[in-house]
Write a protein that holds these residues in place. Structure first.
Motif, short mmCIF file in Angstrom:
data_model
loop_
_atom_site.label_atom_id
_atom_site.label_comp_id
_atom_site.label_asym_id
_atom_site.label_seq_id
_atom_site.Cartn_x
_atom_site.Cartn_y
_atom_site.Cartn_z
N VAL A 178 0.77 -1.30 -0.13
CA VAL A 178 -0.02 -0.01 0.04
C VAL A 178 0.83 1.19 -0.10
O VAL A 178 1.85 1.26 0.73
N VAL A 179 0.48 2.17 -0.87
CA VAL A 179 1.37 3.50 -0.91
C VAL A 179 0.12 4.51 -0.83
O VAL A 179 -0.83 4.54 -1.59
N CYS A 180 0.06 5.51 0.19
CA CYS A 180 -0.87 6.64 0.13
C CYS A 180 -0.32 7.60 0.96
O CYS A 180 0.27 7.77 2.04
N GLY A 181 -0.19 8.79 0.13
CA GLY A 181 0.52 9.94 0.57
C GLY A 181 2.12 9.53 1.01
O GLY A 181 2.79 8.89 0.15
N ASN A 194 -9.67 9.08 2.13
CA ASN A 194 -8.64 7.93 1.75
C ASN A 194 -7.39 8.27 2.50
O ASN A 194 -6.73 9.33 2.64
N ARG A 195 -7.06 7.12 3.40
CA ARG A 195 -5.73 7.25 3.98
C ARG A 195 -5.28 5.67 4.19
O ARG A 195 -6.35 4.68 3.96
N ALA A 196 -4.09 5.20 4.21
CA ALA A 196 -3.79 3.80 4.52
C ALA A 196 -4.40 3.06 5.52
O ALA A 196 -4.68 1.70 5.58
N GLU A 197 -4.60 3.72 6.59
CA GLU A 197 -5.29 2.88 7.74
C GLU A 197 -6.69 2.37 7.33
O GLU A 197 -7.20 1.52 8.07
N LEU A 198 -7.35 2.99 6.28
CA LEU A 198 -8.58 2.53 5.93
C LEU A 198 -8.59 1.16 5.38
O LEU A 198 -9.44 0.21 5.49
N PHE A 246 -4.18 -7.90 -3.19
CA PHE A 246 -3.40 -8.42 -2.33
C PHE A 246 -3.35 -10.02 -2.57
O PHE A 246 -2.33 -10.65 -1.98
N PHE A 247 -4.38 -10.48 -2.99
CA PHE A 247 -4.39 -11.76 -3.12
C PHE A 247 -3.45 -12.22 -4.22
O PHE A 247 -2.53 -13.27 -4.04
N ALA A 248 -3.14 -11.49 -5.28
CA ALA A 248 -2.25 -11.66 -6.48
C ALA A 248 -1.02 -11.01 -6.14
O ALA A 248 0.08 -11.42 -7.06
N GLY A 249 -0.55 -10.12 -5.19
CA GLY A 249 0.50 -9.53 -4.80
C GLY A 249 0.99 -8.55 -5.58
O GLY A 249 2.08 -7.84 -5.64
N GLY A 250 0.10 -7.75 -5.92
CA GLY A 250 0.39 -6.21 -6.30
C GLY A 250 0.49 -5.32 -5.36
O GLY A 250 0.56 -5.45 -4.00
N CYS A 251 0.55 -3.90 -5.87
CA CYS A 251 0.47 -2.69 -4.88
C CYS A 251 -0.71 -1.89 -4.99
O CYS A 251 -0.75 -1.40 -6.34
N ALA A 252 -1.13 -1.44 -4.02
CA ALA A 252 -2.61 -0.68 -4.22
C ALA A 252 -1.75 0.91 -3.88
O ALA A 252 -1.30 1.31 -2.78
N LEU A 253 -2.01 1.84 -4.96
CA LEU A 253 -1.46 3.24 -4.63
C LEU A 253 -2.96 3.89 -4.72
O LEU A 253 -3.52 4.28 -5.53
N VAL A 254 -2.93 4.31 -3.22
CA VAL A 254 -4.42 4.99 -2.87
C VAL A 254 -3.90 6.64 -3.00
O VAL A 254 -3.48 7.22 -2.27
#
Length: 518
Positions: free
Chosen positions: A20-23, A60-64, A220-228
């Motif tokens: 996860v990347v957020c800010g 939107n924030r990583a904690e969500l 997350f199942f497939a192993g990618g990264c979420a850019l929020v």
């Protein structure tokens, strides 16, 4: 079953990969797994047991994202509240969901302070630290010893109460079960168009509490990264593609429009982007062509809603290519063919399939279709029939399976005995280079019952006139469908999910009328 097991497995395979990347916040899989375990344990220590409700109220924030994973692990039901709602609406949703815990942030503490009294909320956890309402998030995690939490869940148990507004504007919650969410994860990874695996990075541009967050578990199942993205900003979106080397993105057409309006959009390096999926509203062929020209051959379209746990129809990048290169131009008007396990039919008022080419209502069934609305038995009975969910969208089906939406049932205009579909008129308006955004509604008319009204936001510097736009539409539509009047405005109202709020526009014109058409 427990969806958190898939996160734990990926964290074991690639603990140091970014999840996860957020800010300014960047979390590895090991950190996401650890933080969500700690929060899940803390919620269990508060006495919450399987199926109880936990609400969130935050931008939107990583904690969500951590919270969503923690609730899956603990077998709790997530009740995400749109942060744009007013105090009375928040109070209503807290009471409606019977939430025992609310997680919020400093910006919304005032709302929480007013909304919580009188509800079942016992604990308020502050993402930004302790407050007079309750403990801080970081302090809660630090004070909880990590232990793997893995509550066995029933596939029919409620995972998410997904609130959405209906034609009356009333908020209703689609009960997304753990089985629905598992089906969502499956369809996210079944297609190369939507799979986000190791090394892939997907931008989630809208609120992750709602449609934009639907891909998370699949990522997350497939192993990618979420850019929020913490908030929507067209320049920050383009900068994120460039600086984070994004490979995938999910946006709504309104966002695409704001990107296309940027003078410097071509100054960004967008070469890493392999797939840009748009959905939640139609996009005109002219806008699709402009987006293809800017982003390259990466566009795909999804059609779905909260009741279908994300997309059930999909128009692939190859479909876009065929349309844009002249092989099948009509596909630019389609929302695609059935995706993954969903069954899609076009039916009449009795629920019987209509012949190909005729207009009917889209109906969907499958493992991703929710079973009911929360505390709404009458609405459930009207909307879910014999295993099918009736979407309220009017469409026609082509013989090869492609579906073409013509309008919402409630947005159909009846003028002089003819059915006129607002979406069709809007598509014609959007072909005009001077139109930035447009909405079409029916307004009172003594002669015709309803008349077609266009409400238009001009592009900067465009010299639009009412006669000119009406004449333009007459070149692209049957005479009876062209607008009879045009109002120019600086902005159109949008609902909290970013869609044009036709109801708010229509209400202005019908105020005081003796008869309402809906």
């Amino acid at each position: 079953m427990n969806l958190g097991r898939y996160l734990r497995r990926t964290a074991g395979h690639q603990p140091d990969a970014e999840a996860v990347v957020c800010g300014r916040v960047r979390l590895t899989y090991a950190e996401l797994d650890d933080h969500s375990d700690r929060l899940a344990a803390a919620l269990c220590d508060l006495g919450l047991s399987r199926g109880e409700r936990v609400a969130t109220l935050a931008d939107n924030r990583a904690e969500l994202v951590i919270t969503e994973m923690a609730l899956y692990k603990a077998g709790l039901t997530r009740a995400p509240i749109n942060s744009r709602l007013g105090v009375s609406e928040v109070a209503h949703l807290l009471a409606e969901t019977d939430a025992r815990v609310l997680l919020t942030e400093s910006e919304h503490l005032g709302t929480a302070r007013t909304a919580v009294p009188g509800t079942g909320v016992e604990t308020v956890i502050g993402y930004d630290g302790p407050s007079d309402l309750g403990p801080g998030y970081a302090e809660t995690l630090a004070g909880t010893e990590r232990r793997p939490v893995d509550v066995d869940c029933d596939e029919n148990g409620a995972a998410v109460l997904h609130f959405t507004s209906g034609s009356t504007g009333k908020l209703k919650a689609a009960v997304q079960t753990y089985g629905n969410r598992l089906a969502l994860m499956r369809k996210s990874v079944m297609s190369a168009d939507t799979r986000v695996g190791p090394g892939d990075r997907q931008i989630l541009a809208g609120p992750v509490t709602h449609a934009s967050g639907m891909p998370l578990m699949g990522i997350f199942f497939a192993g990618g990264c979420a850019l929020v993205l913490p908030r929507w900003d067209a320049e920050e979106f383009l900068a994120a593609i460039e600086h984070e080397r994004a490979t995938h993105a999910f946006v709504v057409p309104t966002m695409v429009n704001t990107v296309l309006a940027l003078p410097g959009a071509r100054d960004y390096d967008l070469s890493t982007l392999r797939r840009l999926v748009y959905g939640a509203a139609p996009m005109s062929p002219a806008r699709i062509r402009a987006a293809w020209d800017l982003f390259g051959p990466v566009l795909a379209q999804g059609y779905g809603c909260g009741e279908t746990t994300s997309g059930v129809l999909f128009l692939s990048t190859e479909d876009h290519r065929r349309a844009l290169e002249g092989e099948d131009e009509e596909l630019l008007l389609s929302c695609g063919r059935p995706l993954a396990e969903a069954e899609v039919a076009v039916v009449d008022d009795r629920g019987e399939p209509v012949p190909d080419g005729e207009v009917g209502e889209i109906a969907v069934r499958g493992p991703d279709v929710v079973p009911r609305y929360h505390n709404e038995p009458e609405l459930t009975a009207r909307t879910f029939r014999d295993g099918w969910f009736l979407t309220g969208d009017l469409a026609r089906r082509r013989a090869d399976g492609y579906v073409f939406i013509v309008d919402r049932k409630k947005d159909m205009i009846v003028s002089g005995g003819f059915n006129i579909y607002a979406v069709e008129v809007e598509a014609a308006l959007h072909q005009h280079p001077g139109v930035h955004e447009a909405a079409v509604v029916g307004v009172p008319d003594d002669q015709w019952g309803e008349a077609v009204k266009a409400v238009v936001v001009p592009r900067d510097g465009a010299a639009l006139t009412e006669p000119g736009l009406i004449a333009f539409c007459a070149e692209h539509l049957a005479r009876m469908k062209k607008p009879r009047s045009v109002d120019f405005v600086t902005a159109l109202p949008h609902n909290p999910n970013g869609k044009i709020d036709r109801r708010a526009i229509r209400d202005r014109y019908w105020a005081g009328a003796g008869r309402l058409v809906n």
